[in-house]
Design a protein around this motif. Structure first.
Motif, PDB file in Angstrom:
ATOM      1  N   TYR A  50     -16.337  51.002 -13.677  1.00 13.59           N
ATOM      2  CA  TYR A  50     -16.519  52.124 -12.762  1.00 13.59           C
ATOM      3  C   TYR A  50     -16.426  53.396 -13.579  1.00 13.59           C
ATOM      4  O   TYR A  50     -15.729  53.422 -14.582  1.00 13.59           O
ATOM      5  N   GLU A  96     -19.557  52.888  -9.181  1.00 12.19           N
ATOM      6  CA  GLU A  96     -19.909  51.781 -10.040  1.00 12.19           C
ATOM      7  C   GLU A  96     -20.734  52.338 -11.200  1.00 12.19           C
ATOM      8  O   GLU A  96     -21.589  53.191 -10.989  1.00 12.19           O
ATOM      9  N   THR A 150     -10.212  54.389  -8.409  1.00  9.63           N
ATOM     10  CA  THR A 150      -9.846  55.099  -7.190  1.00  9.63           C
ATOM     11  C   THR A 150      -8.648  56.010  -7.444  1.00  9.63           C
ATOM     12  O   THR A 150      -8.609  57.154  -7.000  1.00  9.63           O
ATOM     13  N   LEU A 170     -11.564  48.680  -9.762  1.00 13.56           N
ATOM     14  CA  LEU A 170     -11.770  49.511  -8.575  1.00 13.56           C
ATOM     15  C   LEU A 170     -10.524  50.351  -8.282  1.00 13.56           C
ATOM     16  O   LEU A 170     -10.600  51.547  -8.045  1.00 13.56           O
TER      17      LEU A 170
END
Ligand code: ADP
Ligand code: ZN
Ligand code: ZN
Length: 821
Positions: free
Chosen positions: A778, A766, A746, A742
């Motif tokens: 992701y 996702e 990001t 994640l």
């Protein structure tokens, strides 16, 4: 080839040139080459394109020399340990093709080149352990007066005598692996990755053929069996399958190997079955074929690069045009390459090539043994084979004087490699043709949107074969609305009444049926009627598929398997419900509805070895079965004249996938499947069952209207800025830890926010399969206005990942992705 490469190759050809250094490309996820010193003995032998063994960190690795030179680079240099090839395995043309792939697909050159050197298959990887000087000293000290039961000492003692392979040590001492690891940490042991030569005599008997070679001198001692076998082969000239020989001469396999070692008989690899299917004489081209051929021939004559799209409806005789064009190419003294999606699926095509070109053909068959493959490679390299037939990786065949590249079924997704380097064999083939000044032909009944768009824009020349051979009618297609069927019958049947009735008719007339079902297993998944819970894979977050034969739930991504629970794992209810239809269930219902029919099934559950495809297809072609049920592999290219009915059990599977190519893929699959019907003298009919009868992919497929589909789909692509209206890449980050995945995604997202000029970013989000093989995933889709912009952006992301020291496999870049799943 750059000028620089040319001068370099020129220097290498000269035996007196002595280079002091070489730049080596290594299979590591770092985008650079490494300079090594050449030892005295290798200075005049090492050339660009040869493989060498070099020290890298604490290991030794095999890499490809990309350049030899005599400019000393700064810093201390390590020395090349060993030269693996006396002659380059990759010529300058292939190395520069590798460079292009590396650049375009953002993949490290070393990994690309490793995938291009076919002879790696010839050798077996193993590790060789030896003592370092420190290790030797320690061993000597410890070994003085030490007890024998200490296993560390045993390892040291063994290695003191000579370097040993991992497998040998393991056999001697089961716990060797952990001891080796700790000795390596202490610096007592050196590890070398070596590639052991594989003994061809070790191949299984079923894959070897034996023939008599020479008589043995008086007094040579042979066992009784060896004498018997030798005599048998002398009396029965020709080659004999070794496993079959066992029935005539007991113990033949073992005796044969012994005799082969003494060079009294010859053992050679078996050629795949079915490939030699004989075919008729060359045909006279019909007017459409002739028109296409003449344009190709003219281009071949001009000796300039040019790409054709040959868009021919199913059964229009594309293969014959390929064959004639290859003839023309050979007559001009150049070589030809034909790429097909899967050779095992097109044995008839391979047979035609053998028939037409005989000894000049090399077939790079995936079912070939390593040694066989190496043999084909040498025949191509040596110029004995001037016609090469292969799958995706065939694009790297060491062909000299390439004049023609044919990519059959250019739209097929198996041309795209699904691991690094994620290249598309079709596109690489075009680049290779361009470099060689060759002609490229892309053939398909359902060209990919990109290819057809290139033809519309004039980048490719469009050749059309709008009719079937001998003006055979296109099959008649009926769409069956399964919602209506349910309303009328009130039954959730797999087969509509119309389909049952039509299959029955075929059985009565002795004609054949193909049934396409695009999902395997007995039923697609198990859900709870009470709470709606679906049984999912613990690793992959995708539903598990029920396989009735072994009463298990199976994950099709990672192969995780579990028993079917008796109650819902979430709510405890007993109302577990099997949803969907798999090919196994279809087969069972078929047996029930048509008890006398002979039915064969072809999908990845029944077809383990590739040779199996050939056996089933061959049997079907010979009329051993009435009905062939299978997944999409039965829709590919087969030409079986007696098939007069093709049934598509559910056209909807695939339409619902979260992928912008869903419609294109459905259209291609249905059109190709329909194209299997009515290819002989008998007209064919196609029944498509669906709950989306008004969807344009299904409508145009049922009309066999490619152009209609293209116009509609290209509007959608334009509106949504999907390829061919953008350069697309999928950037995936993955990690065992969800947090890390994640965070990484990001950070990438932030780097591209706001989206720089010329870019559009979707995500990060996702991935559609959020967890695969225990890794969290992701992804981020990048749409760029042009190639250059896309490439720069991807490089930037790679640099970012490298600076942050993300693991080498955590960032996956897929340029021109074919699937987003
Ligand atoms: P496609 O690949 O376009 O679907 P094929 O190449 O399989 O079509 O050809 C369909 C059939 O027509 C094959 O059986 C082939 O042998 C036959 N054929 C091809 N060209 C001719 C021709 N000029 N005359 C007669 N039969 C032909
Ligand atoms: Zn439940
Ligand atoms: Zn799984």
């Amino acid at each position: 080839m750059t000028d620089h490469d040319k001068t370099n190759a020129g220097k290498n050809a000269c035996a007196t040139a002595q280079m002091l250094y070489c730049d080596v490309s290594l299979p590591v996820p770092l985008d650079q080459s490494f300079t090594y010193r050449l030892p005295e003995t290798l200075r005049h032998r090492a050339q660009a394109g040869c493989r060498v063994l070099v020290p890298f960190g604490s290991r030794n690795l095999t890499g490809v020399v990309v350049k030899t030179h005599d400019q000393p680079p700064g810093g201390a240099l390590k020395e090349v340990l060993r030269l693996i090839d006396e002659e380059p395995v990759l010529d300058a043309e292939l190395i520069s093709l590798g460079r292009w792939i590396s650049q375009y697909y953002c993949a490290p050159l070393g990994e690309v080149l490793r995938g291009m050197t076919p002879l790696t298959g010839e050798t077996r990887k193993t590790k060789l352990y030896s003592l370092t000087d420190a290790g030797r000293d320690t061993a000597r000290q410890l070994l003085l007066g030490a007890a024998d039961d200490d296993s560390t000492l045993q390892v040291l003692r063994l290695l003191e005598a000579r370097p040993l392979s991992a497998s040998y040590l393991q056999k001697k001492l089961p716990q060797a692996a952990s001891i080796i690891r700790s000795l390596e940490k202490k610096g007592f042991i050196e590890i070398e990755d070596i590639e052991a030569q594989r003994d061809p005599l070790r191949a299984s008997s079923a894959r070897l053929r034996a023939s008599w070679l020479a008589s043995y001198p008086d007094g040579m001692k042979l066992t009784k069996r060896e004498r018997e076998l030798h005599a048998f082969l002398e009396l029965h000239p020709g080659t004999h399958n070794l496993a079959e020989l066992e029935t005539s001469v007991a113990g033949a396999s073992q005796a044969a190997r012994a005799l082969a070692r003494r060079e009294l008989i010859k053992l050679e690899p078996e050629t795949p079955t079915g490939v030699f299917a004989a075919e008729g004489p060359p045909r006279t081209l019909n007017p459409h074929q002739l028109q296409a051929y003449q344009q190709i021939e003219e281009a071949l004559r001009s000796g300039k690069f040019r790409t054709f799209l040959m868009h021919g409806v199913t059964g229009s005789g594309k293969t014959e045009v390929y064959l004639k064009s290859i003839d023309a190419c050979i007559a001009l003294g150049r070589s030809a390459l034909l790429l097909v999606p899967e050779i095992a699926l097109t044995p008839a095509m391979a047979g035609q090539f053998f028939h037409r070109f005989g000894d000049r053909v090399a077939i790079l068959h995936s079912a070939f043994h390593d040694a066989e493959r190496a043999e084909q490679w040498r025949r191509i390299r040596g110029g004995a084979a001037t016609v090469v037939v292969g799958t995706r990786s065939g694009v790297f065949a060491p062909i000299r004087g390439l004049g023609l590249v044919v990519i059959d079924e250019e739209h097929d997704h198996s041309y795209k490699q699904q691991e690094t380097p994620r290249y598309n064999g079709r596109d690489v083939a075009i680049v290779r043709a361009q470099a060689a000044g060759a002609v490229a032909i892309l053939g398909s009944a359902t060209p990919s949107l990109e290819t057809r768009y290139n033809a519309a824009g004039g980048k490719y020349t469009l050749l059309e074969l709008p009719e079937r051979i001998e003006q055979r009618p296109m099959p008649e297609v009926e769409v069956i609305d399964m919602r209506q069927e349910f309303l009328e019958t009130r039954k959730q049947a797999t087969f509509s009444r119309r389909l049952v009735e039509t299959v029955t008719e075929r059985l009565e007339k002795g004609e054949q049926t193909m049934l396409l079902l695009n999902r395997r297993g007995f039923s697609s998944y198990v859900a709870c009627r009470a709470c709606g819970e679906r049984l999912e894979c613990i690793n992959c977050a995708v539903t598990l598929t029920y396989h009735r034969r072994d009463r298990r739930m199976l994950c099709h991504y990672c192969n995780y398997a579990q028993k079917v629970p008796s109650v819902c794992p979430k709510c405890g209810s007993e109302y577990l419900h099997f949803i969907g239809t798999g090919s196994e269930k279809v087969e069972e219902e078929l047996h029930r509805d048509f008890p006398t029919a002979r039915i064969a099934r072809m999908d990845r559950d029944t077809v383990s070895g590739k040779r199996h495809f050939e056996t089933i297809l061959h049997g079907f072609r010979e009329g051993d079965f009435d009905i062939l049920v299978g997944t999409q592999m039965i829709a590919k290219g087969h030409d079986i004249p007696n098939v007069t009915l093709v049934g598509v059990v559910s056209a909807d599977i695939g339409l619902g996938l979260p992928d912008f190519r869903a419609a294109e893929r459905t259209f291609q699959l249905l059109t190709q499947a329909a194209g299997r019907a009515g290819r002989g003298d008998l007209p064919g009919i196609v029944l498509i069952q669906t709950i989306n009868p008004e969807h344009y992919a299904i409508r145009y497929a049922s009309e066999q209207n490619y152009n209609g589909f293209y116009e509609k789909e290209i509007q959608f692509r334009k509106l949504m800025r999907y390829p061919p209206f953008c350069a697309l890449a999928n950037v995936l980050v993955r990690s065992q830890k969800q947090e890390d995945a994640l965070t990484m995604s990001t950070e990438l997202g932030r780097l591209l926010d706001p989206a720089p000029e010329g870019l559009k970013i979707l995500g990060p989000a996702e991935a559609p399969v959020p967890k695969l093989k225990s890794e969290f995933r992701y992804q981020l889709l990048i749409k760029a206005a042009n190639r250059k912009r896309l490439n720069e952006t991807l490089r930037e992301l790679q640099r970012f990942a490298q600076e942050r020291k993300w693991g080498p496999t955590s960032l996956v870049i897929d340029v021109d992705p074919l699937t987003l799943l």
